[in-house]
Design an enzyme around this catalytic site. Structure first.
Site, mmCIF file in Angstrom:
data_model
loop_
_atom_site.group_PDB
_atom_site.id
_atom_site.type_symbol
_atom_site.label_atom_id
_atom_site.label_comp_id
_atom_site.label_asym_id
_atom_site.label_seq_id
_atom_site.Cartn_x
_atom_site.Cartn_y
_atom_site.Cartn_z
ATOM 1 N N LYS A 61 13.178 -9.244 48.014
ATOM 2 C CA LYS A 61 13.486 -8.518 49.248
ATOM 3 C C LYS A 61 14.973 -8.190 49.324
ATOM 4 O O LYS A 61 15.349 -7.104 49.768
ATOM 5 C CB LYS A 61 13.054 -9.344 50.461
ATOM 6 C CG LYS A 61 11.547 -9.458 50.584
ATOM 7 C CD LYS A 61 11.144 -10.412 51.686
ATOM 8 C CE LYS A 61 9.630 -10.553 51.757
ATOM 9 N NZ LYS A 61 9.221 -11.534 52.773
ATOM 10 N N HIS A 112 11.834 -26.986 53.514
ATOM 11 C CA HIS A 112 10.388 -27.157 53.561
ATOM 12 C C HIS A 112 10.031 -28.364 54.411
ATOM 13 O O HIS A 112 10.863 -29.239 54.663
ATOM 14 C CB HIS A 112 9.795 -27.302 52.155
ATOM 15 C CG HIS A 112 10.478 -28.330 51.305
ATOM 16 N ND1 HIS A 112 10.326 -29.684 51.475
ATOM 17 C CD2 HIS A 112 11.335 -28.181 50.278
ATOM 18 C CE1 HIS A 112 11.040 -30.330 50.579
ATOM 19 N NE2 HIS A 112 11.682 -29.447 49.850
#
Length: 126
Positions: A61, A112
């Site tokens: 991206k 995470h």
């Protein structure tokens, strides 16, 4: 100057299911040998695989390409620096694109929990 940014989040369950279904074929298609070795060396390897997957998506991206025009998952290799900070090594087509964009620095952050992994990439240049 910031010349690109990318962010991605992935469900760890999704990576676990893909690895269960496709096994080594999935791992070899998406991850470099170093990424596989690093992740499988941990108690919960799918957390680390998911973090690397999200990092690769964020990098795609940031350079504005996605997974097309000859770009491979393994063109982006997530590493850990001596300090423990994540880093990235670019190969192949992504390396060429980043060079043509004038990228002089890549900043990456990964996080995470038990369910999700997230990564952000900021490209510096010019």
């Amino acid at each position: 100057m910031i010349i690109g940014t990318g962010i991605d989040i992935v469900a760890i369950k999704r990576i676990r299911e893909a690895e269960t279904k496709w096994g080594r074929r999935f791992l070899d298609r998406v991850f470099t040998e170093g990424e596989i070795r690093y992740s499988l060396n941990h108690k919960s390897p799918h957390i680390h695989l998911a973090a690397r997957f999200a990092s690769k998506e964020a990098m795609m991206k940031a350079v504005g390409t996605g997974l097309r025009d000859g770009i491979r998952w393994t063109d982006i290799e997530v590493i850990n620096k001596e300090s423990g900070r994540p880093g990235v090594v670019l190969h192949g087509k992504v390396k060429d694109i980043a060079g043509s964009m004038g990228v002089t620095g890549i900043h990456m952050s990964i996080s995470h929990d038990e369910a999700y992994a997230i990564a952000q990439v900021v490209l510096e240049g010019g």
